[in-house]
Design a protein around this motif. Sequence first.
Motif, PDB file in Angstrom:
ATOM      1  N   ILE A  17     -11.481 -36.809 -55.757  1.00  0.00           N
ATOM      2  CA  ILE A  17     -11.445 -35.450 -55.195  1.00  0.00           C
ATOM      3  C   ILE A  17     -11.626 -35.481 -53.683  1.00  0.00           C
ATOM      4  O   ILE A  17     -10.841 -34.888 -52.931  1.00  0.00           O
ATOM      5  CB  ILE A  17     -12.511 -34.570 -55.862  1.00  0.00           C
ATOM      6  N   VAL A  18     -12.663 -36.159 -53.219  1.00  0.00           N
ATOM      7  CA  VAL A  18     -12.909 -36.230 -51.780  1.00  0.00           C
ATOM      8  C   VAL A  18     -11.838 -37.063 -51.083  1.00  0.00           C
ATOM      9  O   VAL A  18     -11.375 -36.717 -49.980  1.00  0.00           O
ATOM     10  CB  VAL A  18     -14.319 -36.797 -51.502  1.00  0.00           C
ATOM     11  N   ASP A  19     -11.408 -38.144 -51.727  1.00  0.00           N
ATOM     12  CA  ASP A  19     -10.396 -39.016 -51.124  1.00  0.00           C
ATOM     13  C   ASP A  19      -9.064 -38.303 -50.932  1.00  0.00           C
ATOM     14  O   ASP A  19      -8.248 -38.705 -50.085  1.00  0.00           O
ATOM     15  CB  ASP A  19     -10.183 -40.267 -51.991  1.00  0.00           C
ATOM     16  N   PHE A  48     -18.811 -24.442 -43.137  1.00  0.00           N
ATOM     17  CA  PHE A  48     -17.828 -23.692 -42.344  1.00  0.00           C
ATOM     18  C   PHE A  48     -17.987 -23.952 -40.844  1.00  0.00           C
ATOM     19  O   PHE A  48     -17.007 -24.033 -40.111  1.00  0.00           O
ATOM     20  CB  PHE A  48     -17.967 -22.195 -42.621  1.00  0.00           C
ATOM     21  N   GLN A  49     -19.250 -24.067 -40.394  1.00  0.00           N
ATOM     22  CA  GLN A  49     -19.519 -24.245 -38.968  1.00  0.00           C
ATOM     23  C   GLN A  49     -19.732 -25.710 -38.580  1.00  0.00           C
ATOM     24  O   GLN A  49     -19.940 -26.000 -37.389  1.00  0.00           O
ATOM     25  CB  GLN A  49     -20.773 -23.440 -38.579  1.00  0.00           C
ATOM     26  N   ALA A  50     -19.714 -26.596 -39.573  1.00  0.00           N
ATOM     27  CA  ALA A  50     -19.998 -28.015 -39.335  1.00  0.00           C
ATOM     28  C   ALA A  50     -21.316 -28.180 -38.587  1.00  0.00           C
ATOM     29  O   ALA A  50     -21.428 -28.932 -37.616  1.00  0.00           O
ATOM     30  CB  ALA A  50     -18.856 -28.667 -38.566  1.00  0.00           C
ATOM     31  N   ASN A  51     -22.312 -27.446 -39.050  1.00  0.00           N
ATOM     32  CA  ASN A  51     -23.623 -27.422 -38.398  1.00  0.00           C
ATOM     33  C   ASN A  51     -24.651 -28.115 -39.298  1.00  0.00           C
ATOM     34  O   ASN A  51     -25.046 -27.573 -40.337  1.00  0.00           O
ATOM     35  CB  ASN A  51     -24.037 -25.979 -38.114  1.00  0.00           C
ATOM     36  N   GLU A  52     -25.061 -29.280 -38.892  1.00  0.00           N
ATOM     37  CA  GLU A  52     -25.986 -30.073 -39.706  1.00  0.00           C
ATOM     38  C   GLU A  52     -27.352 -29.414 -39.822  1.00  0.00           C
ATOM     39  O   GLU A  52     -28.006 -29.499 -40.878  1.00  0.00           O
ATOM     40  CB  GLU A  52     -26.140 -31.468 -39.090  1.00  0.00           C
ATOM     41  N   ASN A  53     -27.815 -28.738 -38.790  1.00  0.00           N
ATOM     42  CA  ASN A  53     -29.132 -28.105 -38.822  1.00  0.00           C
ATOM     43  C   ASN A  53     -29.209 -26.976 -39.846  1.00  0.00           C
ATOM     44  O   ASN A  53     -30.231 -26.791 -40.517  1.00  0.00           O
ATOM     45  CB  ASN A  53     -29.498 -27.576 -37.431  1.00  0.00           C
ATOM     46  N   ALA A  81     -13.079 -26.534 -47.612  1.00  0.00           N
ATOM     47  CA  ALA A  81     -12.968 -26.487 -49.069  1.00  0.00           C
ATOM     48  C   ALA A  81     -14.351 -26.427 -49.722  1.00  0.00           C
ATOM     49  O   ALA A  81     -14.584 -25.644 -50.653  1.00  0.00           O
ATOM     50  CB  ALA A  81     -12.189 -27.695 -49.573  1.00  0.00           C
ATOM     51  N   LEU A  82     -15.270 -27.248 -49.216  1.00  0.00           N
ATOM     52  CA  LEU A  82     -16.633 -27.233 -49.753  1.00  0.00           C
ATOM     53  C   LEU A  82     -17.325 -25.909 -49.435  1.00  0.00           C
ATOM     54  O   LEU A  82     -18.108 -25.401 -50.251  1.00  0.00           O
ATOM     55  CB  LEU A  82     -17.429 -28.398 -49.171  1.00  0.00           C
ATOM     56  N   GLY A  83     -17.045 -25.345 -48.270  1.00  0.00           N
ATOM     57  CA  GLY A  83     -17.622 -24.053 -47.925  1.00  0.00           C
ATOM     58  C   GLY A  83     -17.185 -22.964 -48.880  1.00  0.00           C
ATOM     59  O   GLY A  83     -17.992 -22.133 -49.320  1.00  0.00           O
ATOM     60  N   ASN A 136      -9.613 -35.967 -43.612  1.00  0.00           N
ATOM     61  CA  ASN A 136      -9.558 -34.720 -42.854  1.00  0.00           C
ATOM     62  C   ASN A 136     -10.855 -33.955 -43.091  1.00  0.00           C
ATOM     63  O   ASN A 136     -10.960 -33.122 -43.990  1.00  0.00           O
ATOM     64  CB  ASN A 136      -8.352 -33.888 -43.293  1.00  0.00           C
ATOM     65  N   GLU A 137     -11.845 -34.243 -42.271  1.00  0.00           N
ATOM     66  CA  GLU A 137     -13.186 -33.683 -42.489  1.00  0.00           C
ATOM     67  C   GLU A 137     -13.214 -32.172 -42.332  1.00  0.00           C
ATOM     68  O   GLU A 137     -13.941 -31.483 -43.053  1.00  0.00           O
ATOM     69  CB  GLU A 137     -14.179 -34.327 -41.511  1.00  0.00           C
ATOM     70  N   SER A 138     -12.417 -31.635 -41.428  1.00  0.00           N
ATOM     71  CA  SER A 138     -12.393 -30.191 -41.212  1.00  0.00           C
ATOM     72  C   SER A 138     -11.904 -29.459 -42.464  1.00  0.00           C
ATOM     73  O   SER A 138     -12.501 -28.461 -42.898  1.00  0.00           O
ATOM     74  CB  SER A 138     -11.492 -29.858 -40.020  1.00  0.00           C
ATOM     75  N   GLU A 139     -10.841 -29.949 -43.053  1.00  0.00           N
ATOM     76  CA  GLU A 139     -10.318 -29.319 -44.271  1.00  0.00           C
ATOM     77  C   GLU A 139     -11.284 -29.480 -45.435  1.00  0.00           C
ATOM     78  O   GLU A 139     -11.483 -28.556 -46.223  1.00  0.00           O
ATOM     79  CB  GLU A 139      -8.954 -29.914 -44.631  1.00  0.00           C
TER      80      GLU A 139
END
Length: 222
Positions: free
Chosen positions: A114-116, A173-178, A128-130, A121-124
């Motif tokens: 699924i992830v592969d 969605f924001q790629a915000n680790e915090n 999708a996870l969001g 493409n980390e943004s996509e």
Amino acid sequence: MSHIEKAEASDVPSLTEAHRVHRVPARRLGNPGPLGLFSFASTTFILSFYNAGVRGVVVPNVVVGMGLGVGGLAQLLAGMWEFAAGNTFGATAFSSYGGFWLSFASLYLPGFGIVDAYNGNESELNSALGIYLITWFLFTFLMLVGSLRRNIGLMALFFTLMTTFMLLAISKFQANENVGKAGGAVGILCALIAYYVGLAELLVREESWFTLPLGTISKRVD
């Protein structure tokens, strides 16, 4: 009637005795709630520690086994038994979140790919996870609404779980680790509440030295 005829007649069981049904005493159906709550709490506790970045863990693959066997299978079984017990709310919650954990674990199974499929493409993938997480946020909001007239413990459980999903979705969605770490912290609190509610349901008055309050809410009077 002769003595012999009387004796023979007494040896023949009466119609009532001949058709008497020997019933096995019915066993009371146990409460599947503690199983479902503890299974949910344990799996959520582990994953939330990973999400919070405790001890530097950033890859959550170790939780896959828990997601499949405990959060998934055990919770799904609890949900099916809740249907048998006549508790539609509990059955819907446990069965659905059991499905969540099975689906979540499948994301990290290499054989599923699924992830592969996102080819790095980390943004996509994050988008999708969001969407995946925000869907569970919406479902949990509906379960929160359903818990409003039950007890405060369940309300707190679904409120913190809803907040957890919301924060994790925002972090994707924001790629915000915090924000993701904040979601992990709220998830730990949610797991602890689930442990408490599960223990409160396990400690029944007839079999325990003490019980735990769940915050009773007055029922509607028609």
